[in-house]
Write an enzyme that holds these catalytic residues in place. Structure first.
Site, PDB file in Angstrom:
ATOM      1  N   ASP A  67       0.818  -1.219   0.000  1.00  0.00           N
ATOM      2  CA  ASP A  67       0.000   0.000   0.000  1.00  0.00           C
ATOM      3  C   ASP A  67       0.849   1.265   0.000  1.00  0.00           C
ATOM      4  O   ASP A  67       2.066   1.223   0.175  1.00  0.00           O
ATOM      5  CB  ASP A  67      -0.968  -0.007   1.207  1.00  0.00           C
ATOM      6  CG  ASP A  67      -0.298  -0.459   2.507  1.00  0.00           C
ATOM      7  OD1 ASP A  67       0.938  -0.431   2.589  1.00  0.00           O
ATOM      8  OD2 ASP A  67      -1.035  -0.847   3.435  1.00  0.00           O
ATOM      9  N   ASN A 135      -7.364  -3.338  14.636  1.00  0.00           N
ATOM     10  CA  ASN A 135      -8.768  -3.633  14.331  1.00  0.00           C
ATOM     11  C   ASN A 135      -8.901  -4.785  13.332  1.00  0.00           C
ATOM     12  O   ASN A 135      -9.971  -5.010  12.758  1.00  0.00           O
ATOM     13  CB  ASN A 135      -9.482  -2.379  13.792  1.00  0.00           C
ATOM     14  CG  ASN A 135      -8.899  -1.885  12.479  1.00  0.00           C
ATOM     15  OD1 ASN A 135      -7.917  -2.443  11.973  1.00  0.00           O
ATOM     16  ND2 ASN A 135      -9.478  -0.845  11.920  1.00  0.00           N
ATOM     17  N   HIS A 137      -7.274  -5.098  10.439  1.00  0.00           N
ATOM     18  CA  HIS A 137      -7.087  -4.793   9.016  1.00  0.00           C
ATOM     19  C   HIS A 137      -5.796  -5.412   8.493  1.00  0.00           C
ATOM     20  O   HIS A 137      -4.845  -5.639   9.253  1.00  0.00           O
ATOM     21  CB  HIS A 137      -7.170  -3.292   8.728  1.00  0.00           C
ATOM     22  CG  HIS A 137      -5.992  -2.462   9.124  1.00  0.00           C
ATOM     23  ND1 HIS A 137      -6.058  -1.475  10.085  1.00  0.00           N
ATOM     24  CD2 HIS A 137      -4.718  -2.430   8.673  1.00  0.00           C
ATOM     25  CE1 HIS A 137      -4.878  -0.893  10.200  1.00  0.00           C
ATOM     26  NE2 HIS A 137      -4.043  -1.455   9.362  1.00  0.00           N
ATOM     27  N   GLU A 142      -9.826  -2.117   5.602  1.00  0.00           N
ATOM     28  CA  GLU A 142     -10.435  -1.897   6.910  1.00  0.00           C
ATOM     29  C   GLU A 142     -11.663  -2.795   7.089  1.00  0.00           C
ATOM     30  O   GLU A 142     -12.176  -3.351   6.111  1.00  0.00           O
ATOM     31  CB  GLU A 142     -10.862  -0.429   7.019  1.00  0.00           C
ATOM     32  CG  GLU A 142      -9.709   0.561   6.917  1.00  0.00           C
ATOM     33  CD  GLU A 142      -8.908   0.698   8.212  1.00  0.00           C
ATOM     34  OE1 GLU A 142      -9.015  -0.178   9.096  1.00  0.00           O
ATOM     35  OE2 GLU A 142      -8.171   1.685   8.335  1.00  0.00           O
TER      36      GLU A 142
HETATM   37  C1  GLP Z   1      -0.753  -0.050   8.744  1.00  0.00           C
HETATM   38  C2  GLP Z   1      -0.424  -0.763   7.416  1.00  0.00           C
HETATM   39  C3  GLP Z   1      -0.518  -2.247   7.541  1.00  0.00           C
HETATM   40  C4  GLP Z   1       0.173  -2.712   8.798  1.00  0.00           C
HETATM   41  C5  GLP Z   1      -0.577  -2.196  10.014  1.00  0.00           C
HETATM   42  C6  GLP Z   1       0.109  -2.531  11.321  1.00  0.00           C
HETATM   43  O1  GLP Z   1      -1.925   0.682   8.703  1.00  0.00           O
HETATM   44  N1  GLP Z   1      -1.185  -0.301   6.295  1.00  0.00           N
HETATM   45  O2  GLP Z   1       0.054  -2.849   6.388  1.00  0.00           O
HETATM   46  O3  GLP Z   1       0.215  -4.113   8.847  1.00  0.00           O
HETATM   47  O4  GLP Z   1      -0.840  -0.825   9.925  1.00  0.00           O
HETATM   48  O5  GLP Z   1       1.166  -1.663  11.562  1.00  0.00           O
HETATM   49  P1  GLP Z   1       2.314  -1.938  12.613  1.00  0.00           P
HETATM   50  O6  GLP Z   1       3.129  -3.035  12.051  1.00  0.00           O
HETATM   51  O7  GLP Z   1       3.080  -0.639  12.682  1.00  0.00           O
HETATM   52  O8  GLP Z   1       1.647  -2.298  13.889  1.00  0.00           O
END
Ligand code: GLP
Length: 242
Positions: A67, A135, A137, A142
């Site tokens: 993304d 959450n 995702h 989402e």
């Molecule tokens: C973000 C990304 C995800 C990621 C998630 C968790 O929003 N778009 O790809 O897996 O949050 O992030 P983190 O690894 O910093 O907890």
């Protein structure tokens, strides 16, 4: 789902990285799906150390990231392109043109279609590394996102905006849209490796593994994936039944 639990985050990172390193050694032209956020950083550090110490080469590897925020180009320190260059690509012998991150600039609908086409032209993703949001995702899919989505423009939830605020100078700087591989794009990968650690992920992990398969917890779709491997530390695994 193959669930692997580790006593420490270091052990988890080493094991997840070893899966990727073995796959690259087995196929030097591997197509890897990569992710951003805090979760994959330790895995990337292990890949870099192995490249330096053992010479594992990425010169023919292609990568596709999950993304990118809308409106941020690769010069923005908050962009995922910048993150990937800094955290991984600049430290490997990978060819930068072979590293794909969706573009959040210009004609977004066209960028989405181009991205799916580029993945297909590369032969599809062999291994997709992902994290999970608190959450549930995955990428920026989402709760409520349809399971049949391909790369698309995604609206960020308030929970995700709040969780990612720490990376931006002020909360008002956070884009509220992103380009994200869809849930179907992730499911199309031949293997999915998830890394999750820390107490903040425990509830989402429990629902993902033990709850119903529902769009309300997007990661639960991985119960349907033929080859999903979930790497957890003891905190992220702490609410699991067995
Ligand atoms: C973000 C990304 C995800 C990621 C998630 C968790 O929003 N778009 O790809 O897996 O949050 O992030 P983190 O690894 O910093 O907890």
């Amino acid at each position: 789902m193959d669930v692997k639990k580790f006593d420490t985050v270091e052990a988890l990172n080493r094991a997840a990285a070893a899966e990727i390193i073995d796959a690259v050694k087995g196929n030097p032209e591997l197509v890897l799906g990569l992710s951003t956020g805090n979760s994959p950083i330790g895995v990337y550090q292990n890949l870099i150390a192995d490249h330096r110490n053992n010479g594992t080469s990425y010169k023919d590897v292609k990568t596709f990231n999950l993304d990118e925020y809308e409106g941020l180009d690769g010069n923005s320190p908050q962009s995922y392109r910048y993150f990937m260059n800094e955290q991984l690509f600049d430290h490997l012998d990978i060819v930068l043109e072979n590293t794909y991150v969706p573009s959040g600039i210009g004609d977004l609908a066209r960028n989405c279609a181009d991205y799916e086409r580029q993945i297909q032209e590369a032969g599809g993703i062999a291994i997709q590394l992902i994290g999970i949001g608190t959450n549930g995702h995955i990428a920026f899919n989402e709760p409520g996102t349809s399971f049949d989505t391909l790369t698309h423009v995604a609206e960020l939830s308030q929970a995700t905006i709040a969780a990612n605020a720490k990376y931006f100078p002020s909360p008002s700087d956070i884009p509220n849209r992103a380009i994200s591989m869809g849930i179907q794009s992730i499911m199309n990968a031949r293997k999915v490796i998830m890394v999750a650690f820390g107490q903040s992920k425990a509830q989402a992990i429990k629902e993902m593994i033990e709850g119903p398969i529902t769009t309300e917890l997007p990661a639960s779709v991985l119960q349907n994936h033929p080859h999903a491997v979930i790497f957890l530390d003891s905190e992220a695994a702490s609410l699991l039944s067995e």
